[in-house]
Motif scaffolding. Structure first.
Motif, PDB file in Angstrom:
ATOM      1  N   PHE A 154       0.836  -1.205   0.000  1.00  0.00           N
ATOM      2  CA  PHE A 154       0.000   0.000   0.000  1.00  0.00           C
ATOM      3  C   PHE A 154       0.873   1.258   0.000  1.00  0.00           C
ATOM      4  N   ARG A 155       1.889   1.243   0.809  1.00  0.00           N
ATOM      5  CA  ARG A 155       2.783   2.401   0.936  1.00  0.00           C
ATOM      6  C   ARG A 155       3.463   2.779  -0.385  1.00  0.00           C
ATOM      7  N   VAL A 156       3.958   1.784  -1.118  1.00  0.00           N
ATOM      8  CA  VAL A 156       4.747   2.087  -2.316  1.00  0.00           C
ATOM      9  C   VAL A 156       3.891   2.423  -3.543  1.00  0.00           C
ATOM     10  N   LEU A 157       2.606   2.105  -3.490  1.00  0.00           N
ATOM     11  CA  LEU A 157       1.740   2.394  -4.637  1.00  0.00           C
ATOM     12  C   LEU A 157       1.351   3.861  -4.675  1.00  0.00           C
ATOM     13  N   LYS A 158       1.297   4.397  -5.911  1.00  0.00           N
ATOM     14  CA  LYS A 158       0.774   5.748  -6.091  1.00  0.00           C
ATOM     15  C   LYS A 158      -0.733   5.694  -5.860  1.00  0.00           C
ATOM     16  N   PRO A 159      -1.337   6.806  -5.464  1.00  0.00           N
ATOM     17  CA  PRO A 159      -2.810   6.826  -5.428  1.00  0.00           C
ATOM     18  C   PRO A 159      -3.337   6.483  -6.829  1.00  0.00           C
ATOM     19  N   GLY A 160      -4.313   5.600  -6.870  1.00  0.00           N
ATOM     20  CA  GLY A 160      -4.789   5.090  -8.155  1.00  0.00           C
ATOM     21  C   GLY A 160      -4.073   3.812  -8.563  1.00  0.00           C
ATOM     22  N   GLY A 161      -3.125   3.400  -7.729  1.00  0.00           N
ATOM     23  CA  GLY A 161      -2.328   2.210  -8.034  1.00  0.00           C
ATOM     24  C   GLY A 161      -3.055   0.911  -7.715  1.00  0.00           C
ATOM     25  N   ARG A 162      -2.571  -0.140  -8.339  1.00  0.00           N
ATOM     26  CA  ARG A 162      -3.253  -1.426  -8.299  1.00  0.00           C
ATOM     27  C   ARG A 162      -2.416  -2.495  -7.615  1.00  0.00           C
ATOM     28  N   PHE A 163      -3.038  -3.252  -6.731  1.00  0.00           N
ATOM     29  CA  PHE A 163      -2.393  -4.384  -6.060  1.00  0.00           C
ATOM     30  C   PHE A 163      -2.993  -5.678  -6.609  1.00  0.00           C
ATOM     31  N   LEU A 164      -2.125  -6.617  -6.981  1.00  0.00           N
ATOM     32  CA  LEU A 164      -2.612  -7.928  -7.411  1.00  0.00           C
ATOM     33  C   LEU A 164      -1.770  -9.035  -6.793  1.00  0.00           C
ATOM     34  N   CYS A 165      -2.459 -10.004  -6.229  1.00  0.00           N
ATOM     35  CA  CYS A 165      -1.765 -11.139  -5.616  1.00  0.00           C
ATOM     36  C   CYS A 165      -2.281 -12.434  -6.210  1.00  0.00           C
ATOM     37  N   LEU A 166      -1.370 -13.242  -6.736  1.00  0.00           N
ATOM     38  CA  LEU A 166      -1.721 -14.583  -7.223  1.00  0.00           C
ATOM     39  C   LEU A 166      -1.127 -15.570  -6.231  1.00  0.00           C
ATOM     40  N   GLU A 167      -1.974 -16.423  -5.701  1.00  0.00           N
ATOM     41  CA  GLU A 167      -1.469 -17.349  -4.684  1.00  0.00           C
ATOM     42  C   GLU A 167      -2.321 -18.615  -4.667  1.00  0.00           C
ATOM     43  N   PHE A 168      -1.730 -19.695  -4.207  1.00  0.00           N
ATOM     44  CA  PHE A 168      -2.503 -20.905  -3.987  1.00  0.00           C
ATOM     45  C   PHE A 168      -3.572 -20.576  -2.960  1.00  0.00           C
ATOM     46  N   SER A 169      -4.715 -21.247  -3.069  1.00  0.00           N
ATOM     47  CA  SER A 169      -5.801 -20.896  -2.167  1.00  0.00           C
ATOM     48  C   SER A 169      -6.546 -22.151  -1.734  1.00  0.00           C
ATOM     49  N   GLN A 170      -7.824 -21.977  -1.400  1.00  0.00           N
ATOM     50  CA  GLN A 170      -8.574 -23.120  -0.911  1.00  0.00           C
ATOM     51  C   GLN A 170      -9.481 -23.654  -2.004  1.00  0.00           C
ATOM     52  N   VAL A 171      -9.349 -24.950  -2.273  1.00  0.00           N
ATOM     53  CA  VAL A 171     -10.150 -25.574  -3.329  1.00  0.00           C
ATOM     54  C   VAL A 171     -11.613 -25.550  -2.928  1.00  0.00           C
ATOM     55  N   VAL A 172     -12.458 -25.084  -3.844  1.00  0.00           N
ATOM     56  CA  VAL A 172     -13.871 -24.923  -3.514  1.00  0.00           C
ATOM     57  C   VAL A 172     -14.763 -26.008  -4.122  1.00  0.00           C
ATOM     58  N   LEU A 173     -14.173 -26.938  -4.871  1.00  0.00           N
ATOM     59  CA  LEU A 173     -14.976 -28.004  -5.473  1.00  0.00           C
ATOM     60  C   LEU A 173     -14.792 -29.294  -4.675  1.00  0.00           C
ATOM     61  N   PRO A 174     -15.919 -29.984  -4.346  1.00  0.00           N
ATOM     62  CA  PRO A 174     -15.876 -31.128  -3.436  1.00  0.00           C
ATOM     63  C   PRO A 174     -14.973 -32.298  -3.856  1.00  0.00           C
ATOM     64  N   VAL A 175     -14.975 -32.726  -5.091  1.00  0.00           N
ATOM     65  CA  VAL A 175     -14.172 -33.894  -5.461  1.00  0.00           C
ATOM     66  C   VAL A 175     -12.711 -33.504  -5.691  1.00  0.00           C
ATOM     67  N   LEU A 176     -12.574 -32.356  -6.293  1.00  0.00           N
ATOM     68  CA  LEU A 176     -11.241 -31.852  -6.606  1.00  0.00           C
ATOM     69  C   LEU A 176     -10.369 -31.735  -5.349  1.00  0.00           C
ATOM     70  N   ASP A 177     -10.984 -31.373  -4.223  1.00  0.00           N
ATOM     71  CA  ASP A 177     -10.171 -31.171  -3.009  1.00  0.00           C
ATOM     72  C   ASP A 177      -9.477 -32.455  -2.551  1.00  0.00           C
ATOM     73  N   LYS A 178     -10.161 -33.608  -2.698  1.00  0.00           N
ATOM     74  CA  LYS A 178      -9.560 -34.897  -2.304  1.00  0.00           C
ATOM     75  C   LYS A 178      -8.385 -35.264  -3.229  1.00  0.00           C
ATOM     76  N   LEU A 179      -8.658 -35.113  -4.497  1.00  0.00           N
ATOM     77  CA  LEU A 179      -7.610 -35.403  -5.491  1.00  0.00           C
ATOM     78  C   LEU A 179      -6.383 -34.516  -5.269  1.00  0.00           C
ATOM     79  N   TYR A 180      -6.687 -33.269  -4.998  1.00  0.00           N
ATOM     80  CA  TYR A 180      -5.640 -32.269  -4.832  1.00  0.00           C
ATOM     81  C   TYR A 180      -4.788 -32.582  -3.601  1.00  0.00           C
ATOM     82  N   ASP A 181      -5.444 -33.075  -2.535  1.00  0.00           N
ATOM     83  CA  ASP A 181      -4.721 -33.477  -1.327  1.00  0.00           C
ATOM     84  C   ASP A 181      -3.720 -34.584  -1.625  1.00  0.00           C
TER      85      ASP A 181
END
Lengths: 72, 255
Positions: free
Chosen positions: B161-188
């Motif tokens: 937040f500090r380093v961004l100019k006013p009007g600046g954009r923050f974007l974060c790409l990160e692993f997250s929590q699987v929201v689909l029921p079958v996929l979560d087991k496979l993913y584990d």
């Protein structure tokens, strides 16, 4: 300064120096071309430039002696 | 180890380590895998990480003259894409000099300009929690698969937040929590069995990939992270799930 020099550590991009600050004090830095260091007088730290890459990590910085500090 | 800093703990995978210890552990880990990092990303995700990064750049919509600070992007993956899509100068700031060396060498191989002043990419070692960057100096801040490895997430967000100019954009790409029921087991199964084995064979570093799987599970899920991004001052905070929540893209604006 040759192209290779600037890429490999012979210089620091002046535009980069405008936005690069001391991570501790957030104040501007002084470039010491001979020692290849970026100096933060307020923090009394010298950040090394290794292989052209400024290492802006407090743990890796060198403590400045009294006589090395420049008052602005 | 100092008794005073040992009070504060940080997750390192499923282990709890002293907060003061984490950045050294992360640095060692990435120095070890730097040479194989991009190859491993391709193998582990079946190339899907490229689609995720592409989605990040779509959302960012680079334009000429737009300045970017890319944090934890040592090998240049985001920086190169940003410039290929017409973005302006980039500063790549990573904790690990070994990762930056890979990115910088790659930039030279590609014949890219290596100076910010010429609209190129500059490479700087720095900590996301203590950025060596002036207040209000960049138009965009990106962090792709990096925030998870930061010791104090809220401190890193406040720095963004500090380093961004006013009007600046923050974007974060990160692993997250699987929201689909079958996929979560496979993913584990995939994360805790297949990944470490791949890490062992390809990068010769099983532990690094055990850490990867564990660190994903200890990272805050979508809504929690969004709340923490809002808490440091960002506005219009939103997120998108990618591949059923295996990854998520969070966005915020400094207004």
């Amino acid at each position: 300064m040759s192209e290779t020099d600037t890429r490999r550590g012979g210089g620091v991009d002046p535009k980069l120096l405008e936005i690069l600050v001391c991570p501790l004090t957030k104040a501007g830095l002084r470039y010491d071309a001979d020692r290849q260091e970026l100096i933060s007088d307020q923090a009394r730290l010298a950040y090394p430039i290794r292989d052209g890459i400024p290492i802006m990590l407090i743990d890796e910085a060198r403590q400045l002696a009294d006589e090395e500090i420049q008052r602005r | 180890m100092q008794a005073s800093t040992d009070q504060e703990k940080a997750p390192f995978g499923f282990r709890e380590v002293a907060a003061s210890e984490k950045h050294g552990l992360v640095q060692t880990l990435f120095d070890g895998v730097a040479q194989n990092y991009d190859l491993m990303n391709d193998l582990m995700s079946g190339g899907v990480h490229r689609l995720w990064k592409s989605a990040m750049l779509d959302w960012l919509a680079p334009r000429p003259g737009m300045t970017l600070l890319d944090v934890a992007g040592g090998t240049g993956d985001i920086a190169f894409r940003f410039q290929e899509r017409g973005g302006g100068p980039v500063m790549v700031c990573d904790l690990t000099p070994g990762m930056l060396a890979v990115g910088r060498d790659r930039a030279i191989d590609k014949g890219r300009l290596t100076r910010f002043a010429e609209g190129g990419i500059d490479w700087v070692a720095g900590n996301a929690e203590q950025l060596p960057v002036a207040d209000r100096s960049v138009d965009a801040y990106t962090i792709a698969f990096g925030l998870r490895n930061v010791t104090r997430i809220d401190k890193a967000l406040a720095e963004a937040f500090r380093v961004l100019k006013p009007g600046g954009r923050f974007l974060c790409l990160e692993f997250s929590q699987v929201v689909l029921p079958v996929l979560d087991k496979l993913y584990d199964t995939y994360s805790f069995s297949v990944l470490p084995a791949l890490g062992q064979y390809v990068a010769k570093d099983r532990e690094a990939y055990v850490y990867l799987a564990e660190s994903i599970r200890t990272f805050p899920p979508q809504e929690d992270l969004a709340a923490r991004i809002r808490a440091v001052g960002f506005e219009m905070v939103s997120y998108r799930n990618l591949s059923g929540g295996i990854a998520a893209l969070h966005s915020g604006w400094r207004l």
